[in-house]
Design a protein around this motif. Structure first.
Motif, mmCIF file in Angstrom:
data_model
loop_
_atom_site.group_PDB
_atom_site.id
_atom_site.type_symbol
_atom_site.label_atom_id
_atom_site.label_comp_id
_atom_site.label_asym_id
_atom_site.label_seq_id
_atom_site.Cartn_x
_atom_site.Cartn_y
_atom_site.Cartn_z
ATOM 1 N N HIS A 193 0.814 -1.212 0.000
ATOM 2 C CA HIS A 193 0.000 0.000 0.000
ATOM 3 C C HIS A 193 0.850 1.267 0.000
ATOM 4 C CE1 HIS A 193 -3.657 -2.288 0.423
ATOM 5 N NE2 HIS A 193 -3.152 -2.935 1.447
ATOM 6 N N PHE A 194 2.113 1.132 -0.382
ATOM 7 C CA PHE A 194 3.028 2.268 -0.439
ATOM 8 C C PHE A 194 3.733 2.312 -1.788
ATOM 9 C CE2 PHE A 194 2.520 1.138 3.958
ATOM 10 C CZ PHE A 194 2.475 2.345 4.636
ATOM 11 N N ASP A 195 4.006 3.532 -2.251
ATOM 12 C CA ASP A 195 4.789 3.668 -3.479
ATOM 13 C C ASP A 195 6.196 3.123 -3.272
ATOM 14 O OD1 ASP A 195 2.948 4.722 -5.238
ATOM 15 O OD2 ASP A 195 3.342 6.800 -4.660
ATOM 16 N N ASP A 196 6.846 3.551 -2.184
ATOM 17 C CA ASP A 196 8.218 3.116 -1.901
ATOM 18 C C ASP A 196 8.172 1.935 -0.930
ATOM 19 O OD1 ASP A 196 10.903 2.786 -1.584
ATOM 20 O OD2 ASP A 196 11.288 4.766 -0.739
ATOM 21 N N PHE A 197 7.736 0.799 -1.431
ATOM 22 C CA PHE A 197 7.577 -0.380 -0.567
ATOM 23 C C PHE A 197 8.914 -0.902 -0.064
ATOM 24 C CE2 PHE A 197 7.487 -1.572 -5.046
ATOM 25 C CZ PHE A 197 8.523 -2.484 -5.119
ATOM 26 N N ASN A 198 10.005 -0.638 -0.783
ATOM 27 C CA ASN A 198 11.320 -1.090 -0.314
ATOM 28 C C ASN A 198 11.725 -0.383 0.978
ATOM 29 O OD1 ASN A 198 12.183 -3.059 -2.291
ATOM 30 N ND2 ASN A 198 12.266 -1.381 -3.756
ATOM 31 N N THR A 199 11.431 0.918 1.054
ATOM 32 C CA THR A 199 11.718 1.655 2.288
ATOM 33 C C THR A 199 10.886 1.104 3.447
ATOM 34 O OG1 THR A 199 12.308 3.690 1.136
ATOM 35 C CG2 THR A 199 11.569 3.923 3.413
ATOM 36 N N ILE A 200 9.628 0.800 3.184
ATOM 37 C CA ILE A 200 8.748 0.243 4.211
ATOM 38 C C ILE A 200 9.265 -1.108 4.679
ATOM 39 C CG2 ILE A 200 6.415 -0.583 4.684
ATOM 40 C CD1 ILE A 200 6.687 2.459 4.536
ATOM 41 N N LEU A 201 9.680 -1.957 3.747
ATOM 42 C CA LEU A 201 10.256 -3.249 4.111
ATOM 43 C C LEU A 201 11.483 -3.068 4.995
ATOM 44 C CD1 LEU A 201 10.180 -5.677 1.038
ATOM 45 C CD2 LEU A 201 9.464 -6.198 3.371
ATOM 46 N N ALA B 220 -5.579 0.401 -4.996
ATOM 47 C CA ALA B 220 -5.012 0.692 -3.671
ATOM 48 C C ALA B 220 -3.752 -0.122 -3.395
ATOM 49 C CB ALA B 220 -6.052 0.418 -2.589
ATOM 50 N N HIS B 221 -3.306 -0.918 -4.365
ATOM 51 C CA HIS B 221 -2.150 -1.796 -4.204
ATOM 52 C C HIS B 221 -1.056 -1.466 -5.220
ATOM 53 C CE1 HIS B 221 -5.460 -4.014 -2.331
ATOM 54 N NE2 HIS B 221 -4.563 -4.707 -1.667
ATOM 55 N N ASN B 222 0.178 -1.565 -4.777
ATOM 56 C CA ASN B 222 1.320 -1.374 -5.666
ATOM 57 C C ASN B 222 1.753 -2.741 -6.189
ATOM 58 O OD1 ASN B 222 3.749 -0.822 -6.922
ATOM 59 N ND2 ASN B 222 4.458 0.590 -5.342
ATOM 60 N N LEU B 223 1.431 -3.015 -7.422
ATOM 61 C CA LEU B 223 1.703 -4.332 -7.988
ATOM 62 C C LEU B 223 3.194 -4.595 -8.190
ATOM 63 C CD1 LEU B 223 -1.367 -4.057 -8.410
ATOM 64 C CD2 LEU B 223 -1.094 -5.264 -10.571
ATOM 65 N N LYS B 224 4.000 -3.531 -8.181
ATOM 66 C CA LYS B 224 5.445 -3.704 -8.354
ATOM 67 C C LYS B 224 6.083 -4.424 -7.158
ATOM 68 C CE LYS B 224 6.053 0.391 -11.276
ATOM 69 N NZ LYS B 224 6.691 1.732 -11.375
ATOM 70 N N SER B 225 5.402 -4.427 -6.022
ATOM 71 C CA SER B 225 5.922 -5.104 -4.831
ATOM 72 C C SER B 225 5.727 -6.610 -4.895
ATOM 73 C CB SER B 225 5.232 -4.560 -3.574
ATOM 74 O OG SER B 225 3.851 -4.937 -3.556
ATOM 75 N N MET B 226 4.924 -7.080 -5.844
ATOM 76 C CA MET B 226 4.455 -8.465 -5.837
ATOM 77 C C MET B 226 5.320 -9.373 -6.708
ATOM 78 S SD MET B 226 0.407 -7.471 -5.918
ATOM 79 C CE MET B 226 -0.219 -6.322 -4.679
ATOM 80 N N LYS B 227 6.594 -9.423 -6.338
ATOM 81 C CA LYS B 227 7.563 -10.264 -7.033
ATOM 82 C C LYS B 227 8.464 -10.923 -5.996
ATOM 83 C CE LYS B 227 7.890 -6.918 -10.840
ATOM 84 N NZ LYS B 227 8.810 -6.033 -11.584
ATOM 85 N N LEU B 228 8.848 -12.170 -6.221
ATOM 86 C CA LEU B 228 9.763 -12.842 -5.306
ATOM 87 C C LEU B 228 11.103 -12.117 -5.232
ATOM 88 C CD1 LEU B 228 9.164 -16.637 -6.055
ATOM 89 C CD2 LEU B 228 8.107 -15.206 -4.302
ATOM 90 N N SER B 229 11.511 -11.478 -6.322
ATOM 91 C CA SER B 229 12.800 -10.770 -6.347
ATOM 92 C C SER B 229 12.838 -9.610 -5.356
ATOM 93 C CB SER B 229 13.095 -10.251 -7.757
ATOM 94 O OG SER B 229 12.089 -9.344 -8.194
ATOM 95 N N VAL B 230 11.670 -9.026 -5.056
ATOM 96 C CA VAL B 230 11.607 -7.944 -4.069
ATOM 97 C C VAL B 230 12.114 -8.430 -2.712
ATOM 98 C CG1 VAL B 230 10.003 -6.524 -2.703
ATOM 99 C CG2 VAL B 230 9.767 -6.648 -5.204
ATOM 100 N N PHE B 231 11.754 -9.653 -2.351
ATOM 101 C CA PHE B 231 12.119 -10.192 -1.042
ATOM 102 C C PHE B 231 13.561 -10.707 -1.022
ATOM 103 C CE2 PHE B 231 7.534 -10.325 -1.442
ATOM 104 C CZ PHE B 231 7.170 -9.630 -0.303
ATOM 105 N N LYS B 232 14.040 -11.184 -2.146
ATOM 106 C CA LYS B 232 15.459 -11.569 -2.249
ATOM 107 C C LYS B 232 16.345 -10.347 -2.036
ATOM 108 C CE LYS B 232 15.190 -15.534 -5.420
ATOM 109 N NZ LYS B 232 15.597 -16.042 -6.758
ATOM 110 N N LYS B 233 15.997 -9.254 -2.696
ATOM 111 C CA LYS B 233 16.788 -8.021 -2.579
ATOM 112 C C LYS B 233 16.695 -7.438 -1.171
ATOM 113 C CE LYS B 233 16.309 -6.905 -7.480
ATOM 114 N NZ LYS B 233 15.672 -5.995 -8.482
ATOM 115 N N TYR B 234 15.514 -7.513 -0.588
ATOM 116 C CA TYR B 234 15.341 -7.036 0.790
ATOM 117 C C TYR B 234 16.232 -7.807 1.755
ATOM 118 C CZ TYR B 234 13.224 -6.904 5.436
ATOM 119 O OH TYR B 234 13.035 -6.829 6.788
#
Length: 254
Positions: A124-132, A170-184
């Protein structure tokens, strides 16, 4: 740090969860669906350990886990209604708990926790990486964290445009990738225990439908009631409802 842009408002969530969810059968039915992951996240000898949920309203996951494993829960959420959270704990017979009525993007944690869970929050955020990344500061060295988000890409995106658009946007679909969590995990020196797609195709909608939409949603429901048992055993990035990741924070990471 620039304040992350939210795709939803406090009013949105207070309206979304306006109905009371403090029903034991409902809580158990919803939360036990993820038992394979709760059992990976939390060890059996965890009685008395601490757990926090980021964006925890209405408290059902915390109440369920605290009852099941004997944990001491903290709910962090900016929703102004604490009654549903308290009712969830009461129904699940959890009498030790904390509620932090705070904005996660601004709050500075006063302690770290053995377990951290976050369900349907970062998307629910544009910058979901910062939130993570902000999640990490809540986790003790040696602790474990579970992050779960919906998977609204691929076929679910098309279905959302046709039948559930207000919820989709209301959802940022760019966050919905397994690679997001690998990078995090790599950015924050965390170990990945699991990260995968999970569940059947989610055909529920969150808005009133016209006649055309009703035909599409009813047809989709009929089709996937037959397919979803297969998807439960064979998750698909094109069809499954969720992405679930579990992380561990090594002892030597502060």
């Amino acid at each position: 740090m620039k304040e992350p842009n939210k795709l939803t408002t406090q009013k949105y969530w207070e309206t979304y969860y306006s109905k009371n969810h403090a029903n034991k059968k409902h809580i158990v039915n919803v939360c036990s669906y993820y038992d394979p992951f709760w059992d990976q996240l939390i060890s059996q000898n965890s009685k008395g350990k601490s757990i926090i949920e980021i964006g925890g309203f209405p408290g059902r996951y915390l109440a369920y886990l605290s009852s099941k494993f004997g944990l001491v829960p903290t709910c962090l959420d900016f929703n102004s209604d604490e009654s549903q959270i308290k009712n969830s704990f009461e129904i699940m017979e959890v009498d030790r708990f904390n509620i932090l009525q705070e904005d996660f993007t601004k709050y500075q944690p006063k302690q770290q926790y053995d377990y951290v869970i976050s369900n349907g929050f970062i998307e629910h955020f544009d910058d979901f990486n910062t939130i993570l990344d902000l999640h990490t500061q809540y986790l003790k060295p040696g602790g474990s964290m579970l992050v779960m988000i919906p998977n609204k890409r691929y076929l679910r995106k098309i279905y959302g445009y046709l039948c559930d658009y207000n919820n989709l946007k209301a959802h940022n679909l760019k966050s919905m990738k397994l690679s997001v969590f690998k990078k995090y995990a790599k950015r924050n020196d965390l170990k990945i225990k699991t990260h995968q797609y999970y569940g059947g195709f989610p055909f529920s909608v969150h808005q009133k439908q016209n006649a055309f939409q009703k035909v599409i949603s009813k047809t989709t429901r009929l089709v996937f009631k037959k397919i979803n048992p297969y998807l439960m055993k064979n998750p698909s990035k094109y069809l499954s409802a969720s992405i679930i990741a579990i992380f561990e924070k090594p002892i030597n990471v502060e």
